[in-house]
Design a protein around this motif. Structure first.
Motif, PDB file in Angstrom:
ATOM      1  N   LYS A   1       0.865  -1.187   0.000  1.00 48.64           N
ATOM      2  CA  LYS A   1       0.000   0.000   0.000  1.00 48.64           C
ATOM      3  C   LYS A   1       0.896   1.229   0.000  1.00 48.64           C
ATOM      4  O   LYS A   1       1.614   1.496   0.961  1.00 48.64           O
ATOM      5  CB  LYS A   1      -0.914  -0.022   1.238  1.00 48.64           C
ATOM      6  CG  LYS A   1      -2.016   1.039   1.220  1.00 48.64           C
ATOM      7  CD  LYS A   1      -3.129   0.651   0.278  1.00 48.64           C
ATOM      8  CE  LYS A   1      -4.306   1.608   0.332  1.00 48.64           C
ATOM      9  NZ  LYS A   1      -5.096   1.435   1.574  1.00 48.64           N
ATOM     10  N   SER A   2       0.870   1.994  -1.090  1.00 53.77           N
ATOM     11  CA  SER A   2       1.744   3.164  -1.175  1.00 53.77           C
ATOM     12  C   SER A   2       1.075   4.421  -0.629  1.00 53.77           C
ATOM     13  O   SER A   2       1.737   5.317  -0.116  1.00 53.77           O
ATOM     14  CB  SER A   2       2.196   3.389  -2.627  1.00 53.77           C
ATOM     15  OG  SER A   2       1.075   3.490  -3.475  1.00 53.77           O
ATOM     16  N   ASN A   3      -0.245   4.512  -0.763  1.00 55.34           N
ATOM     17  CA  ASN A   3      -1.030   5.566  -0.127  1.00 55.34           C
ATOM     18  C   ASN A   3      -2.471   5.083  -0.046  1.00 55.34           C
ATOM     19  O   ASN A   3      -2.769   3.958  -0.429  1.00 55.34           O
ATOM     20  CB  ASN A   3      -0.911   6.903  -0.882  1.00 55.34           C
ATOM     21  CG  ASN A   3      -1.365   6.791  -2.324  1.00 55.34           C
ATOM     22  OD1 ASN A   3      -2.509   6.415  -2.596  1.00 55.34           O
ATOM     23  ND2 ASN A   3      -0.475   7.101  -3.274  1.00 55.34           N
ATOM     24  N   LYS A   4      -3.374   5.914   0.436  1.00 51.52           N
ATOM     25  CA  LYS A   4      -4.745   5.437   0.674  1.00 51.52           C
ATOM     26  C   LYS A   4      -5.467   5.061  -0.618  1.00 51.52           C
ATOM     27  O   LYS A   4      -6.461   4.336  -0.586  1.00 51.52           O
ATOM     28  CB  LYS A   4      -5.547   6.493   1.436  1.00 51.52           C
ATOM     29  CG  LYS A   4      -5.812   7.762   0.637  1.00 51.52           C
ATOM     30  CD  LYS A   4      -6.686   8.719   1.443  1.00 51.52           C
ATOM     31  CE  LYS A   4      -7.016   9.970   0.621  1.00 51.52           C
ATOM     32  NZ  LYS A   4      -7.905  10.875   1.391  1.00 51.52           N
ATOM     33  N   ASP A   5      -4.977   5.547  -1.757  1.00 53.90           N
ATOM     34  CA  ASP A   5      -5.672   5.311  -3.021  1.00 53.90           C
ATOM     35  C   ASP A   5      -4.967   4.326  -3.936  1.00 53.90           C
ATOM     36  O   ASP A   5      -5.478   4.027  -5.021  1.00 53.90           O
ATOM     37  CB  ASP A   5      -5.839   6.639  -3.791  1.00 53.90           C
ATOM     38  CG  ASP A   5      -6.662   7.654  -3.014  1.00 53.90           C
ATOM     39  OD1 ASP A   5      -7.666   7.238  -2.402  1.00 53.90           O
ATOM     40  OD2 ASP A   5      -6.302   8.836  -3.029  1.00 53.90           O
ATOM     41  N   THR A   6      -3.801   3.815  -3.532  1.00 53.47           N
ATOM     42  CA  THR A   6      -2.983   3.059  -4.476  1.00 53.47           C
ATOM     43  C   THR A   6      -2.281   1.889  -3.806  1.00 53.47           C
ATOM     44  O   THR A   6      -1.721   2.022  -2.722  1.00 53.47           O
ATOM     45  CB  THR A   6      -1.904   3.965  -5.112  1.00 53.47           C
ATOM     46  OG1 THR A   6      -2.527   5.117  -5.670  1.00 53.47           O
ATOM     47  CG2 THR A   6      -1.149   3.227  -6.202  1.00 53.47           C
ATOM     48  N   TYR A   7      -2.312   0.748  -4.497  1.00 50.72           N
ATOM     49  CA  TYR A   7      -1.454  -0.387  -4.164  1.00 50.72           C
ATOM     50  C   TYR A   7      -0.405  -0.534  -5.263  1.00 50.72           C
ATOM     51  O   TYR A   7      -0.693  -0.332  -6.447  1.00 50.72           O
ATOM     52  CB  TYR A   7      -2.257  -1.685  -4.078  1.00 50.72           C
ATOM     53  CG  TYR A   7      -3.047  -1.846  -2.816  1.00 50.72           C
ATOM     54  CD1 TYR A   7      -2.452  -2.351  -1.655  1.00 50.72           C
ATOM     55  CD2 TYR A   7      -4.397  -1.500  -2.769  1.00 50.72           C
ATOM     56  CE1 TYR A   7      -3.185  -2.495  -0.491  1.00 50.72           C
ATOM     57  CE2 TYR A   7      -5.132  -1.649  -1.603  1.00 50.72           C
ATOM     58  CZ  TYR A   7      -4.517  -2.141  -0.472  1.00 50.72           C
ATOM     59  OH  TYR A   7      -5.233  -2.296   0.692  1.00 50.72           O
ATOM     60  N   GLU A   8       0.791  -0.914  -4.871  1.00 51.46           N
ATOM     61  CA  GLU A   8       1.830  -1.259  -5.821  1.00 51.46           C
ATOM     62  C   GLU A   8       1.878  -2.780  -5.953  1.00 51.46           C
ATOM     63  O   GLU A   8       1.891  -3.492  -4.945  1.00 51.46           O
ATOM     64  CB  GLU A   8       3.190  -0.726  -5.376  1.00 51.46           C
ATOM     65  CG  GLU A   8       3.280   0.782  -5.344  1.00 51.46           C
ATOM     66  CD  GLU A   8       4.633   1.245  -4.848  1.00 51.46           C
ATOM     67  OE1 GLU A   8       5.482   1.625  -5.670  1.00 51.46           O
ATOM     68  OE2 GLU A   8       4.832   1.218  -3.616  1.00 51.46           O
ATOM     69  N   VAL A   9       1.918  -3.266  -7.194  1.00 50.42           N
ATOM     70  CA  VAL A   9       1.966  -4.702  -7.461  1.00 50.42           C
ATOM     71  C   VAL A   9       3.321  -5.029  -8.072  1.00 50.42           C
ATOM     72  O   VAL A   9       3.742  -4.402  -9.050  1.00 50.42           O
ATOM     73  CB  VAL A   9       0.836  -5.132  -8.422  1.00 50.42           C
ATOM     74  CG1 VAL A   9       0.860  -6.651  -8.619  1.00 50.42           C
ATOM     75  CG2 VAL A   9      -0.530  -4.692  -7.880  1.00 50.42           C
ATOM     76  N   PHE A  10       4.010  -6.016  -7.499  1.00 48.47           N
ATOM     77  CA  PHE A  10       5.343  -6.414  -7.937  1.00 48.47           C
ATOM     78  C   PHE A  10       5.325  -7.876  -8.391  1.00 48.47           C
ATOM     79  O   PHE A  10       4.613  -8.703  -7.825  1.00 48.47           O
ATOM     80  CB  PHE A  10       6.363  -6.284  -6.801  1.00 48.47           C
ATOM     81  CG  PHE A  10       6.460  -4.902  -6.209  1.00 48.47           C
ATOM     82  CD1 PHE A  10       7.413  -4.009  -6.657  1.00 48.47           C
ATOM     83  CD2 PHE A  10       5.601  -4.500  -5.193  1.00 48.47           C
ATOM     84  CE1 PHE A  10       7.516  -2.736  -6.106  1.00 48.47           C
ATOM     85  CE2 PHE A  10       5.683  -3.236  -4.634  1.00 48.47           C
ATOM     86  CZ  PHE A  10       6.647  -2.352  -5.094  1.00 48.47           C
ATOM     87  N   LEU A  11       6.150  -8.202  -9.384  1.00 52.50           N
ATOM     88  CA  LEU A  11       6.396  -9.593  -9.732  1.00 52.50           C
ATOM     89  C   LEU A  11       7.473 -10.141  -8.815  1.00 52.50           C
ATOM     90  O   LEU A  11       8.550  -9.567  -8.689  1.00 52.50           O
ATOM     91  CB  LEU A  11       6.858  -9.715 -11.183  1.00 52.50           C
ATOM     92  CG  LEU A  11       7.229 -11.144 -11.630  1.00 52.50           C
ATOM     93  CD1 LEU A  11       6.008 -12.044 -11.645  1.00 52.50           C
ATOM     94  CD2 LEU A  11       7.912 -11.134 -13.000  1.00 52.50           C
ATOM     95  N   ASP A  12       7.191 -11.296  -8.186  1.00 53.29           N
ATOM     96  CA  ASP A  12       8.161 -11.969  -7.324  1.00 53.29           C
ATOM     97  C   ASP A  12       8.663 -13.215  -8.046  1.00 53.29           C
ATOM     98  O   ASP A  12       8.306 -14.333  -7.703  1.00 53.29           O
ATOM     99  CB  ASP A  12       7.501 -12.329  -5.990  1.00 53.29           C
ATOM    100  CG  ASP A  12       8.475 -12.928  -4.987  1.00 53.29           C
ATOM    101  OD1 ASP A  12       9.697 -12.838  -5.213  1.00 53.29           O
ATOM    102  OD2 ASP A  12       8.015 -13.490  -3.975  1.00 53.29           O
ATOM    103  N   TYR A  13       9.483 -12.996  -9.057  1.00 54.04           N
ATOM    104  CA  TYR A  13       9.952 -14.121  -9.870  1.00 54.04           C
ATOM    105  C   TYR A  13      10.886 -15.033  -9.089  1.00 54.04           C
ATOM    106  O   TYR A  13      10.817 -16.267  -9.221  1.00 54.04           O
ATOM    107  CB  TYR A  13      10.664 -13.613 -11.124  1.00 54.04           C
ATOM    108  CG  TYR A  13      11.218 -14.735 -11.983  1.00 54.04           C
ATOM    109  CD1 TYR A  13      10.405 -15.406 -12.888  1.00 54.04           C
ATOM    110  CD2 TYR A  13      12.545 -15.160 -11.859  1.00 54.04           C
ATOM    111  CE1 TYR A  13      10.884 -16.453 -13.657  1.00 54.04           C
ATOM    112  CE2 TYR A  13      13.036 -16.198 -12.622  1.00 54.04           C
ATOM    113  CZ  TYR A  13      12.214 -16.843 -13.515  1.00 54.04           C
ATOM    114  OH  TYR A  13      12.695 -17.886 -14.252  1.00 54.04           O
ATOM    115  N   GLU A  14      11.761 -14.468  -8.284  1.00 57.83           N
ATOM    116  CA  GLU A  14      12.774 -15.274  -7.595  1.00 57.83           C
ATOM    117  C   GLU A  14      12.150 -16.361  -6.738  1.00 57.83           C
ATOM    118  O   GLU A  14      12.681 -17.464  -6.640  1.00 57.83           O
ATOM    119  CB  GLU A  14      13.681 -14.372  -6.756  1.00 57.83           C
ATOM    120  CG  GLU A  14      14.585 -13.470  -7.593  1.00 57.83           C
ATOM    121  CD  GLU A  14      15.518 -12.642  -6.733  1.00 57.83           C
ATOM    122  OE1 GLU A  14      15.524 -12.847  -5.495  1.00 57.83           O
ATOM    123  OE2 GLU A  14      16.239 -11.793  -7.290  1.00 57.83           O
ATOM    124  N   SER A  15      11.029 -16.077  -6.121  1.00 54.85           N
ATOM    125  CA  SER A  15      10.371 -17.069  -5.261  1.00 54.85           C
ATOM    126  C   SER A  15       9.495 -18.037  -6.046  1.00 54.85           C
ATOM    127  O   SER A  15       9.040 -19.035  -5.489  1.00 54.85           O
ATOM    128  CB  SER A  15       9.508 -16.362  -4.204  1.00 54.85           C
ATOM    129  OG  SER A  15      10.298 -15.524  -3.386  1.00 54.85           O
TER     130      SER A  15
END
Length: 227
Positions: free
Chosen positions: A124-138
Motif C-alpha cells: 500500500k503506497s497511499n490510501k488510493d494506491t497499491y503497488e503490485v510487484f512480480l516476485d519471480y525469484e520465489s
C-alpha cells in the motif's frame, strides 16, 4: 475497514506439439461471466464459503484477496483442441491435484512493506494506491524460464482493473525424462471495495454470477517468444 481485491486467473499448460498460435489464441479467450463459489462482495458485505473461517482473524487483515481460477484441464476440454496431441502425463493428472496447488483466498496484513501472494507482492503506497510487484525469484520454478528480475508491475487503484500476462517454459529434454512444457498465465486484478462485515455461508448458498471487467483493463503483457 478491509480492502477487497478480486483476481481472475487463467493457467494453460502445453506440450511442445500443442504450443502453437491457434491453441494459444483459444486459451486467451475468456468467458465474460461465470458462476463462482469463491466468495463475493454484496452491499458492502463480504460473503465467503464457511470453510474460510479457518483463516487468521479477519479483524487483523488489511486486505482480502478472492481468486477464481480457470485451470488447464478446462482449457484442454475446449472443443477446438480436445483432439490434439496432448501428453499422457497431463491427461492422467487428476483435477483435484492441479487445483490444490492454487490458493483461492488470501488475507494480508501490514502492507506498508510488500507482502507475497501468488506470483506477486502487494504494497500500500497511499490510501488510493497499491503497488503490485512480480516476485519471480520465489516462483521461478512455477513460471519457468527465461529468468526475469523482480520488479514493479503497476499501480492498482480502486475500480481500475489491470490485466497481466506472463509465460515461461520448463525444459527437461536434456535428461530425456520429460517433454518440454510451456506455461501461460493470465491475471485480471481488480480492487473492488472496502468492507467491515463478513458473512460465512454454506457452499450451496454462495453461488454468484461474476462478470469479468475485461474491456476496462489496462493490459501489461510480459510474455516472451518461446520455442
Amino acid at each position: 475497514m478491509i480492502d477487497v481485491i478480486q483476481i481472475y486467473k487463467s493457467k494453460g499448460v502445453f506440450t511442445k506439439s500443442t504450443y502453437n498460435p491457434e491453441n494459444r489464441k483459444h486459451f486467451q479467450d475468456i468467458d465474460m461471466s461465470f458462476d463462482s463459489r469463491q466468495g463475493y462482495l454484496e452491499n458492502d458485505i463480504l460473503m465467503l464459503p464457511i470453510h474460510y473461517k479457518k483463516f487468521p482473524d479477519f479483524e487483523t487483515a488489511d486486505v482480502t484477496i478472492i481468486q477464481d481460477t480457470k485451470g488447464w484441464l478446462s482449457f484442454l476440454e475446449n472443443k477446438h483442441i480436445k483432439n490434439t496431441d496432448v501428453s499422457n502425463s497431463f491427461k492422467n493428472v487428476p483435477t483435484k491435484s492441479i487445483l490444490s496447488n492454487h490458493e483461492s483466498f488470501y488475507t494480508l496484513i501490514q502492507l506498508d512493506s510488500p507482502k507475497a501472494f501468488e506470483f506477486f507482492k502487494l504494497k500500500k503506497s497511499n490510501k488510493d494506491t497499491y503497488e503490485v510487484f512480480l516476485d519471480y525469484e520465489s516462483n521461478s520454478k512455477r513460471i519457468g524460464i527465461p529468468k526475469r528480475e523482480n520488479h514493479k508491475i503497476c499501480d492498482l487503484k480502486h475500480s481500475k482493473p489491470i490485466r497481466y500476462k506472463i509465460n515461461g517454459k520448463s525444459d527437461f529434454t536434456l535428461t530425456g525424462s520429460k517433454e518440454r512444457t510451456f506455461y501461460e498465465y493470465d491475471y485480471i486484478i481488480e480492487w473492488i471495495g472496502k468492507i467491515d462485515t463478513i458473512e460465512f455461508c454454506e457452499l450451496n448458498k454462495i453461488s454468484k454470477r461474476k462478470t469479468i471487467p475485461i474491456d476496462n483493463c489496462k493490459l501489461i503483457d510480459e510474455r516472451k517468444i518461446l520455442r
